[in-house]
Scaffold this motif. Sequence first.
Motif, PDB file in Angstrom:
ATOM      1  N   ILE A  30       0.855  -1.183   0.000  1.00 21.32           N
ATOM      2  CA  ILE A  30       0.000   0.000   0.000  1.00 21.32           C
ATOM      3  C   ILE A  30       0.889   1.230   0.000  1.00 21.32           C
ATOM      4  N   ASN A  31       0.304   2.338  -0.394  1.00 17.11           N
ATOM      5  CA  ASN A  31       1.009   3.609  -0.321  1.00 17.11           C
ATOM      6  C   ASN A  31       0.700   4.255   1.026  1.00 17.11           C
ATOM      7  N   PRO A  32       1.662   4.316   1.935  1.00 19.20           N
ATOM      8  CA  PRO A  32       1.358   4.803   3.295  1.00 19.20           C
ATOM      9  C   PRO A  32       0.815   6.227   3.317  1.00 19.20           C
ATOM     10  N   LEU A  33       1.381   7.108   2.498  1.00 19.92           N
ATOM     11  CA  LEU A  33       0.912   8.493   2.493  1.00 19.92           C
ATOM     12  C   LEU A  33      -0.516   8.575   1.981  1.00 19.92           C
ATOM     13  N   PHE A  34      -0.806   7.876   0.890  1.00 19.53           N
ATOM     14  CA  PHE A  34      -2.172   7.875   0.376  1.00 19.53           C
ATOM     15  C   PHE A  34      -3.132   7.287   1.406  1.00 19.53           C
ATOM     16  N   GLN A  35      -2.690   6.234   2.091  1.00 20.12           N
ATOM     17  CA  GLN A  35      -3.533   5.590   3.096  1.00 20.12           C
ATOM     18  C   GLN A  35      -3.929   6.578   4.185  1.00 20.12           C
ATOM     19  N   VAL A  36      -2.959   7.295   4.719  1.00 18.70           N
ATOM     20  CA  VAL A  36      -3.227   8.241   5.800  1.00 18.70           C
ATOM     21  C   VAL A  36      -4.124   9.376   5.318  1.00 18.70           C
ATOM     22  N   LEU A  37      -3.816   9.925   4.129  1.00 14.57           N
ATOM     23  CA  LEU A  37      -4.609  11.044   3.605  1.00 14.57           C
ATOM     24  C   LEU A  37      -6.030  10.608   3.276  1.00 14.57           C
ATOM     25  N   ALA A  38      -6.186   9.402   2.736  1.00 20.48           N
ATOM     26  CA  ALA A  38      -7.525   8.921   2.396  1.00 20.48           C
ATOM     27  C   ALA A  38      -8.367   8.716   3.649  1.00 20.48           C
ATOM     28  N   VAL A  39      -7.778   8.111   4.664  1.00 22.99           N
ATOM     29  CA  VAL A  39      -8.504   7.912   5.917  1.00 22.99           C
ATOM     30  C   VAL A  39      -8.918   9.257   6.509  1.00 22.99           C
ATOM     31  N   LEU A  40      -7.991  10.203   6.526  1.00 20.78           N
ATOM     32  CA  LEU A  40      -8.282  11.527   7.077  1.00 20.78           C
ATOM     33  C   LEU A  40      -9.347  12.237   6.245  1.00 20.78           C
ATOM     34  N   PHE A  41      -9.305  12.069   4.940  1.00 21.71           N
ATOM     35  CA  PHE A  41     -10.304  12.698   4.061  1.00 21.71           C
ATOM     36  C   PHE A  41     -11.703  12.184   4.375  1.00 21.71           C
ATOM     37  N   PHE A  42     -11.843  10.874   4.473  1.00 22.27           N
ATOM     38  CA  PHE A  42     -13.171  10.316   4.740  1.00 22.27           C
ATOM     39  C   PHE A  42     -13.655  10.656   6.145  1.00 22.27           C
ATOM     40  N   LEU A  43     -12.750  10.741   7.103  1.00 22.82           N
ATOM     41  CA  LEU A  43     -13.160  11.035   8.474  1.00 22.82           C
ATOM     42  C   LEU A  43     -13.569  12.490   8.635  1.00 22.82           C
TER      43      LEU A  43
END
Length: 910
Positions: free
Chosen positions: A601-614
Amino acid sequence: MVSNNGGPSVTCEKCPENMNGVTKDGWNCITCPKGLTSEGKCKCLNNEILVERSIGGILLNEALCIQCNGSEQSFSASDALGNRCVRCEKTFINASKSCGCSSPNILTGGLCFSASENLPPKGIATVRFGQIGVTLISAWFLKNLQASASACWLYSNLTACQALGNMCVMNMNSLSSSNIDACGLFQYIYANTARLGIVHSISFWRHNLPWLYYGDQPGLASQVLEATHFPTSFNFKGTNKDIKLQFIAASFDAAGNFLKWQSLEGGVLQLCPDTQNKLNAAYVFGTTYEQNCKISISKILLDFANPVFYDVFLEYNDDEGQQYLWAVPVLNLNLQYNEMFVNQGSNMNNWLLTRRFFLVDALSGKENDLGKLPRIIRIASKITISIRLASPTQRGTIYPPLITIAYTDVLIQNPDTQSVMVSFSVSYEKNQSEAQIQTDIALGVLGGLAVLWSLLKTAGWKRRTGSSVIDLQTVLKFLLFYAGDLANVFFIITVGTGIYWLVFFKAQQFVSVFLPLPSQEEDFVTYVGCAFSLKALQFLHKLVSQLTVDIFFIDWERPKGKVLKAVEGEGVIKSAVAPVSIWRTYFIANEWNEIQTVRKINPLFQVLAVLFFLEVVGFSNLALMDSSSSLTRSSESYVAPSSRILRFGVSTALWLAIAFLQIIFFAVFYERFVEDKITQFIDLCCMSNISVFLLSHSCFGYYIHGRSVHGHADTNMEEMSMNLKREAENLCSQRGLLPNTDVQTFQISISRKMRLQYDKIHETLTRKRGPARLLDSSANTFEQNTKAYNTMNKFLGSFIDHVHKEMDYIVKDKLLLERILGMEFMEPIEKSIFYNDERHSFSDVLYYGNETTLLIFDILFFSVVDLASQSFVLGAILTYLQQEIFRFIRNTVGQKNLASKTLVDERFLI
């Protein structure tokens, strides 16, 4: 009216025919010239004033209607029509037949009582302020206590009984057998008026008396709160609107006068100011409500100069639509029973429930003059309305609500600078013992399975290390394996718990579950903390293991002919074997160095995506402790506090969902159509004519067969292109280690003899880092390294080519059970074993092969930060920072280990 002492019984007699009206005070009959009102009083026209005439103190039994002329709105009836008599207070008439109260009659509180009457005991006019340790004589009690008790006792005067009850409430409903205060007098009258009967079949509610207690001693709370369900049920999803709790209150002033019935909406019990919508949100069923603020004492004295007392009821309708009221009990934490705070413990059987309460008492703390500021005021600093779901759970059925109140005593010094913290909350509770039992069972079962799984891992590790002795290292290894497996157990339980509450609480229509209270979430938070701590230990264990692997690049390239070479110091030129280029080895070493921290997985994308949805889409609103499943909230509406369990459930579900989608995308699309770094590395090894020999354990590791099918790879572009074309057209042999196979990756289980020979050669590589006195002073370090490298390269190459019959190997497939358990059943005693491995398991020594561990560690790190700070943004930032820090450590230390084990100069690893 002939007789009226303020009690329930009033004696009247019919007026004579010639005097058909009644005076304003109701005590006399009168002639009314212009007719009667609906109440039997004389009436006049709109521009007239009614005057009841009396001359010489004798009432002339007639009324006059005097017309107002022009701007004249009033006049003195006494000047025009003589003096008007006012009837003196009825107790004076009863005691002395006059308006005086001479001895031996008793004058108290503006009332007159005959000394011959059976008066109640004399009470003490003191108020106890237990928080600050002050007991004072209250001016209000001194004036009204005995009068109210006597009028209530003798005449069942309703107002006097209410006033007496209010004084008991101002004394915190405290009961003591050692003295007779306001509550003592109330209990005396209550105990001796059983003959009067009860109200509405409620045994605690005596006729003519206010309902103050549920029994006269502790022990009935469980019967009141749990023996009977509330007569109606509730749900979360009404007809397009929120379901509200219809609380109403009967309010009284300190003197015992009934003020009004009123709904609690509009902030009646909320001392903190707010908008109407946010104040009323407290009574939306299913919404956990919290409000707190700091209020200045001067504002409290201004707004609550006179105390108001409340009896709270919950309104409901039966199946036929008939309205009913349910009395709501009160748990006063300041109540003392025989000098003990019985309501402050958690044991319900010790509680003494009450009914009436107030918000602010600035009256009883006045010592000498009721017109001056009080010395002490008492404030309801914490009010909690608790709604408890009935157990065993029925559809939307609750137990009777409970109001819990804690009062704060404030000694008045400088009201302008003094302040007090107040709070109001509504909580929803459910007995979580069953859920806790289920969690404990799951933890026990899965924990037991984790022990067995860790034992299997330890047995596999012992086999791979070539040792059969159980020593301290074995025990330590078992504990490390168990830490990782137990972390997974805690993670599964907490994720399951979080998602369970998220789905079943938010999606329910008829209420069957309530969220755990913050105090009930402590076990859950502990489980998350344990999962994180144990997973961190497992992660560090894997990290250290990856940073200490043994690795060597086997170069299969052979020299091409000979070259002329000048001999240093002799001045002659001799022919020598053409050297093999080291650049291919450097190139493979660099590629290996680059894929050490590649993830699925792309760690940066993972963190940003989670934060975006939250935070942007609004999934964080699902963690609010209310019944709404909406992702958006109006800025004008009340925002309920977050549940830590729901925050964990929402964030973890998003982490797992986004990671799963990334992994699917990575496996199905990216690796297939863009690039697969692991497969590309294997291809690159083959094109470079270099194999990779990895040992993650003493006698276990991995082998990547990179021997070129073309015989050599150190060639020009044209020949390289021709080689690739021949391979594409199947004009050459296959790449596999065995003839006519394509398998290039293997798990290897080497014999002890093979390992000893490897260590013997490898020792030369490590000697250069030993003390200087151990080095051959005549030998050059560089030459030692070169010689050791060539020796290792030659040995491993010959080992792969089956040159050493005493250290030979066989190639076979792993059994299905061996693959499932991750261990080898066959021990390599005489021959090493190469297991075909098309899954590319060598990635286990890279980040790539440990994505599950890394993902769970990231989730738990994010969750721990969020649970501690209640901030998804901070959790995302710190999670990304820790990812980068550990990636840097893995790259840096891994690069040094790679240079050390392969003799590739670290300066060439870029």
